[in-house]
Design an enzyme around this catalytic site. Structure first.
Site, short mmCIF file in Angstrom:
data_model
loop_
_atom_site.label_atom_id
_atom_site.label_comp_id
_atom_site.label_asym_id
_atom_site.label_seq_id
_atom_site.Cartn_x
_atom_site.Cartn_y
_atom_site.Cartn_z
N HIS A 44 0.66 4.83 -0.95
CA HIS A 44 1.14 3.44 -0.85
C HIS A 44 0.28 2.60 -1.80
O HIS A 44 -0.72 2.01 -1.39
CB HIS A 44 1.00 2.94 0.59
CG HIS A 44 1.64 1.62 0.85
ND1 HIS A 44 2.25 1.32 2.05
CD2 HIS A 44 1.80 0.52 0.07
CE1 HIS A 44 2.74 0.09 2.00
NE2 HIS A 44 2.45 -0.42 0.81
N GLU A 74 5.47 4.75 -1.29
CA GLU A 74 5.95 3.65 -0.48
C GLU A 74 5.30 2.35 -0.90
O GLU A 74 4.17 2.33 -1.40
CB GLU A 74 5.71 3.91 1.01
CG GLU A 74 4.26 4.12 1.38
CD GLU A 74 4.08 4.43 2.86
OE1 GLU A 74 4.97 5.07 3.44
OE2 GLU A 74 3.05 4.02 3.42
N HIS A 210 3.18 5.15 11.23
CA HIS A 210 2.22 4.09 11.52
C HIS A 210 1.56 4.35 12.87
O HIS A 210 2.19 4.28 13.93
CB HIS A 210 2.82 2.69 11.52
CG HIS A 210 1.77 1.63 11.31
ND1 HIS A 210 1.29 1.30 10.07
CD2 HIS A 210 1.07 0.89 12.19
CE1 HIS A 210 0.37 0.37 10.18
NE2 HIS A 210 0.19 0.11 11.46
#
Length: 269
Positions: A44, A74, A210
């Site tokens: 990310h 991402e 997450h």
């Protein structure tokens, strides 16, 4: 079907960036993670370059292609070039053509991703649809970060995304605060089950990520049929206690256990 494990290596880069130099070597450690059985690597890259940097994105693209595993990039597709050398999120995607591009609505200074796209807002839906199309033109599978809300899932389907990634923060918080068998945790789990069922009915794949960890992952995989989980912070933190190879195996074992229970309860075994 077993859920795939993609390891997010952001925190390895974050540790490296705490000092000048290359230790820990993110490329070498990612190779080990792949060798230990992970199905993919997730990054990310944020505009402030607090952890993953553009050079890491390119290096890991080469490594994942060499080892023939999935590469998931991402981030927020609207994040453009920065004066610090960040070239823009979609520039990184265009340059590397990852297996999967996950679109996340985080802001520049956000500590961590904490909500899905607000697709009820026509502007956000149009923005997501635009970038889904752009990533498809590059040959990427596309996933968009989504809250566990059936209406949001239906709106996500209208963007022509391939998958959604369910934001599992509320589930993890409920388990940590009240226990895995608590009413609060069960209520949240039911929301994820419903959202995933709607997604599958619409032909969408389902990912999740997450704050998933060794305490809540098996139960989540038992209840929710997900193709892939992306786990970084918890796995890297656990590696300090158990060692990297052992902890990757622990996560794979937990996933397999949860998936086996799901298959048993659905009558497939």
């Amino acid at each position: 079907m077993n859920t795939a494990l993609s390891v997010n290596v952001n925190k390895i880069a974050w540790l490296r960036n705490a000092r000048e130099g290359i230790r820990p070597d993110i490329g070498a450690i990612s190779k080990k993670i792949i060798d230990y059985g992970a199905a993919g690597i997730t990054v990310h890259p944020r505009p402030d370059q607090r952890h993953i940097r553009p050079d890491d994105v390119y290096q890991l693209s080469t490594i994942t292609k060499t080892f023939n595993v999935e590469y998931n990039i991402e981030g927020n597709p609207t994040a453009g070039p920065q004066t610090n050398g960040y070239p823009g999120f979609m520039k990184l995607v265009r340059d590397t053509c990852p297996t999967q591009c996950t679109l996340v609505p985080d802001t520049t200074n956000q500590l961590t991703s904490d909500h899905g796209w607000k697709l009820r807002e026509s502007k956000q839906k149009e923005t997501v649809s635009h970038f889904v199309n752009e990533a498809h033109e590059l040959g990427c599978r596309v996933s968009i970060f989504a809250d566990a809300d059936p209406e949001i899932v239906r709106l996500a389907h209208q963007t022509r995304t391939d998958r959604i990634e369910l934001f599992t923060g509320p589930w993890a918080t409920a388990v940590a605060s009240h226990g895995i068998d608590s009413t609060e945790a069960r209520e949240w789990l039911a929301r994820y089950v419903e959202a995933a069922e709607v997604a599958h009915e619409l032909g969408l794949g389902v990912n999740a990520g997450h704050d998933l960890d060794l305490n809540n992952l098996a139960e989540f995989c038992r209840a929710v049929n997900v193709a892939e989980v992306s786990i970084g912070h918890a796995l890297i933190a656990d590696a300090l206690e158990y060692g990297l190879e052992a902890v990757v195996q622990r996560y794979l074992d937990v996933i397999r256990h949860g998936c086996k229970l799901r298959d048993l309860q659905s009558g497939r075994e």
